[in-house]
Write a protein that holds these residues in place. Structure first.
Motif, PDB file in Angstrom:
ATOM      1  N   LYS A   1      51.956 -55.123 -38.919  1.00 38.65           N
ATOM      2  CA  LYS A   1      51.072 -55.310 -37.760  1.00 38.65           C
ATOM      3  C   LYS A   1      50.377 -54.021 -37.349  1.00 38.65           C
ATOM      4  O   LYS A   1      49.179 -54.024 -37.062  1.00 38.65           O
ATOM      5  N   ASN A   2      51.098 -52.930 -37.301  1.00 37.38           N
ATOM      6  CA  ASN A   2      50.531 -51.663 -36.846  1.00 37.38           C
ATOM      7  C   ASN A   2      50.036 -50.834 -38.026  1.00 37.38           C
ATOM      8  O   ASN A   2      50.564 -50.922 -39.129  1.00 37.38           O
ATOM      9  N   PHE A   3      49.014 -50.042 -37.774  1.00 40.08           N
ATOM     10  CA  PHE A   3      48.491 -49.179 -38.825  1.00 40.08           C
ATOM     11  C   PHE A   3      47.914 -47.900 -38.223  1.00 40.08           C
ATOM     12  O   PHE A   3      47.558 -47.845 -37.040  1.00 40.08           O
ATOM     13  N   GLU A   4      47.837 -46.876 -39.052  1.00 40.16           N
ATOM     14  CA  GLU A   4      47.182 -45.628 -38.704  1.00 40.16           C
ATOM     15  C   GLU A   4      45.935 -45.482 -39.569  1.00 40.16           C
ATOM     16  O   GLU A   4      45.947 -45.808 -40.758  1.00 40.16           O
ATOM     17  N   ILE A   5      44.863 -45.004 -38.969  1.00 39.83           N
ATOM     18  CA  ILE A   5      43.593 -44.895 -39.678  1.00 39.83           C
ATOM     19  C   ILE A   5      43.552 -43.631 -40.522  1.00 39.83           C
ATOM     20  O   ILE A   5      43.773 -42.525 -40.022  1.00 39.83           O
ATOM     21  N   ASP A   6      43.273 -43.821 -41.800  1.00 38.63           N
ATOM     22  CA  ASP A   6      43.037 -42.695 -42.691  1.00 38.63           C
ATOM     23  C   ASP A   6      41.544 -42.396 -42.760  1.00 38.63           C
ATOM     24  O   ASP A   6      41.137 -41.239 -42.779  1.00 38.63           O
ATOM     25  N   CYS A   7      40.744 -43.457 -42.789  1.00 41.21           N
ATOM     26  CA  CYS A   7      39.286 -43.301 -42.829  1.00 41.21           C
ATOM     27  C   CYS A   7      38.648 -44.529 -42.191  1.00 41.21           C
ATOM     28  O   CYS A   7      39.126 -45.659 -42.367  1.00 41.21           O
ATOM     29  N   LEU A   8      37.576 -44.302 -41.458  1.00 42.94           N
ATOM     30  CA  LEU A   8      36.848 -45.393 -40.795  1.00 42.94           C
ATOM     31  C   LEU A   8      35.354 -45.156 -40.966  1.00 42.94           C
ATOM     32  O   LEU A   8      34.855 -44.054 -40.700  1.00 42.94           O
ATOM     33  N   GLU A   9      34.658 -46.177 -41.424  1.00 43.75           N
ATOM     34  CA  GLU A   9      33.197 -46.105 -41.544  1.00 43.75           C
ATOM     35  C   GLU A   9      32.569 -47.346 -40.931  1.00 43.75           C
ATOM     36  O   GLU A   9      33.139 -48.441 -40.994  1.00 43.75           O
ATOM     37  N   VAL A  10      31.375 -47.164 -40.362  1.00 49.14           N
ATOM     38  CA  VAL A  10      30.593 -48.278 -39.831  1.00 49.14           C
ATOM     39  C   VAL A  10      29.200 -48.190 -40.430  1.00 49.14           C
ATOM     40  O   VAL A  10      28.551 -47.129 -40.373  1.00 49.14           O
ATOM     41  N   TRP A  11      28.758 -49.297 -40.999  1.00 54.16           N
ATOM     42  CA  TRP A  11      27.450 -49.340 -41.646  1.00 54.16           C
ATOM     43  C   TRP A  11      26.570 -50.394 -40.979  1.00 54.16           C
ATOM     44  O   TRP A  11      27.030 -51.502 -40.680  1.00 54.16           O
ATOM     45  N   GLY A  12      25.315 -50.038 -40.767  1.00 58.26           N
ATOM     46  CA  GLY A  12      24.318 -51.024 -40.389  1.00 58.26           C
ATOM     47  C   GLY A  12      23.814 -51.689 -41.648  1.00 58.26           C
ATOM     48  O   GLY A  12      23.407 -50.998 -42.599  1.00 58.26           O
ATOM     49  N   VAL A  13      23.860 -53.012 -41.697  1.00 56.47           N
ATOM     50  CA  VAL A  13      23.535 -53.746 -42.923  1.00 56.47           C
ATOM     51  C   VAL A  13      22.470 -54.802 -42.616  1.00 56.47           C
ATOM     52  O   VAL A  13      22.049 -54.978 -41.481  1.00 56.47           O
TER      53      VAL A  13
END
Length: 321
Positions: A234-246
């Motif tokens: 259930k729980n997680f830690e972020i290693d990498c996060l990206e947001v793209w406009g598509v």
């Protein structure tokens, strides 16, 4: 069929045609278009694509990515098969690799962007998952959006969780600054679930992020890899996060224009507020409603036995030793 109820193809490790067709229609609806486009390029490389058929549009990310090592990354193909909105030009709005894990920067990248977006998360446990939405982002204490969205898991397995029709809690963006922390709701970005417990949740602090396997709005299934014993995480830690406009070149350009216009309006409102505050302060000062600290201190010091005011120099005070 065999005695155990399985077909001969199943026993031999083959997949029935109907099963493959159902899988493709649900998980990769653009796969037939990809295959048709590929065959056309192989057999008729000099001829244009037939106007009666929609060509498969391979994603073209504008900007470096932690997830895509090259323009021909297999992950890009996987994304493009999920939705027609994930073909064509992509514009990187945010990446933790260079922007850092900053919620202010993430929110600034999203708010006002009036187009579809793709969030890609890589957890420290190795899972790759996220969400797609076609609605514009805004700050709100309530859920909003429409059914043109889905959650997905891309690694170690591929799965898509589309709206189930049983709920409408599609997307959510609520910072602590908006409510001063008094609303007792989750502060961050979420999808599905409730305002207290979104199904997929990126916390404002980036601590305590959650990816649940069930909620009424989206179909059920794990977003995170299973444990070694086969249990759900259930729980997680972020290693990498990206947001793209598509959505393609025109859609991205229009959405970026909308974000720029909103930023210009906000900047103009801030400048206007500063001018109004300054003018009001000067008016109050001239009318005597506000006295400077120096004048106030001068009035308070008059009459004290241990000090005297030098009226020839407005800010000069003489103290007895």
């Amino acid at each position: 069929a065999s005695s155990d109820g399985r077909s001969n193809h199943e026993r031999d490790g083959f997949v029935e045609k109907i099963d493959l067709q159902e899988w493709a229609e649900y998980l990769a609806p653009l796969l037939p278009s990809a295959m048709a486009t590929f065959m056309h390029l192989v057999l008729f490389p000099e001829k244009p694509h037939p106007p009666s058929r929609t060509a498969f549009d391979f994603p073209k990310p504008q900007g470096e990515s932690t997830f895509f090592s090259s323009a021909a990354s297999p992950l890009l193909f996987s994304f493009a098969c999920l939705s027609r909105s994930l073909g064509g030009t992509w514009f990187r709005l945010y990446t933790s690799a260079s922007d850092g894990l900053s919620f202010n920067r993430l929110q600034n990248a999203l708010l006002g962007y009036d187009g579809p977006t793709l969030l890609i998360i890589q957890a420290t446990n190795g899972g790759v998952f996220g969400a797609f939405t076609s609605s514009a982002w805004k700050e709100s204490k309530d859920f909003y959006g429409n059914s043109d969205c889905f959650l997905y898991q891309l690694f170690p397995t591929t799965a898509v969780y589309r709206p189930s029709g049983n709920g409408s809690n599609f997307m959510y963006c609520n910072s602590r600054a908006r409510s001063k922390g008094y609303d007792r709701q989750a502060h961050g970005i979420g999808f599905g679930g409730t305002v207290e417990m979104p199904r997929l949740f990126i916390a404002e602090s980036f601590d305590g992020c959650v990816a649940r396997s069930q909620d009424p709005t989206f179909e059920g299934g794990p977003l995170l890899p299973l444990t070694k014993s086969g249990g759900l995480q259930k729980n997680f830690e972020i290693d990498c996060l990206e947001v793209w406009g598509v959505g393609g070149e025109e859609v991205v350009a229009e959405a970026l224009g909308a974000r720029n216009r909103q930023r210009e309006i906000q900047a103009a409102n801030i400048r206007k507020a500063r001018k109004v505050d300054k003018a009001a302060f000067l008016d109050d000062f001239r009318s005597g409603l506000i006295e400077s600290k120096a004048f106030k201190y001068r009035d308070e010091i008059r009459g004290r036995a241990d000090a005297a005011v030098d009226d020839r120099h407005k800010n000069a005070y003489v103290y007895e030793k």
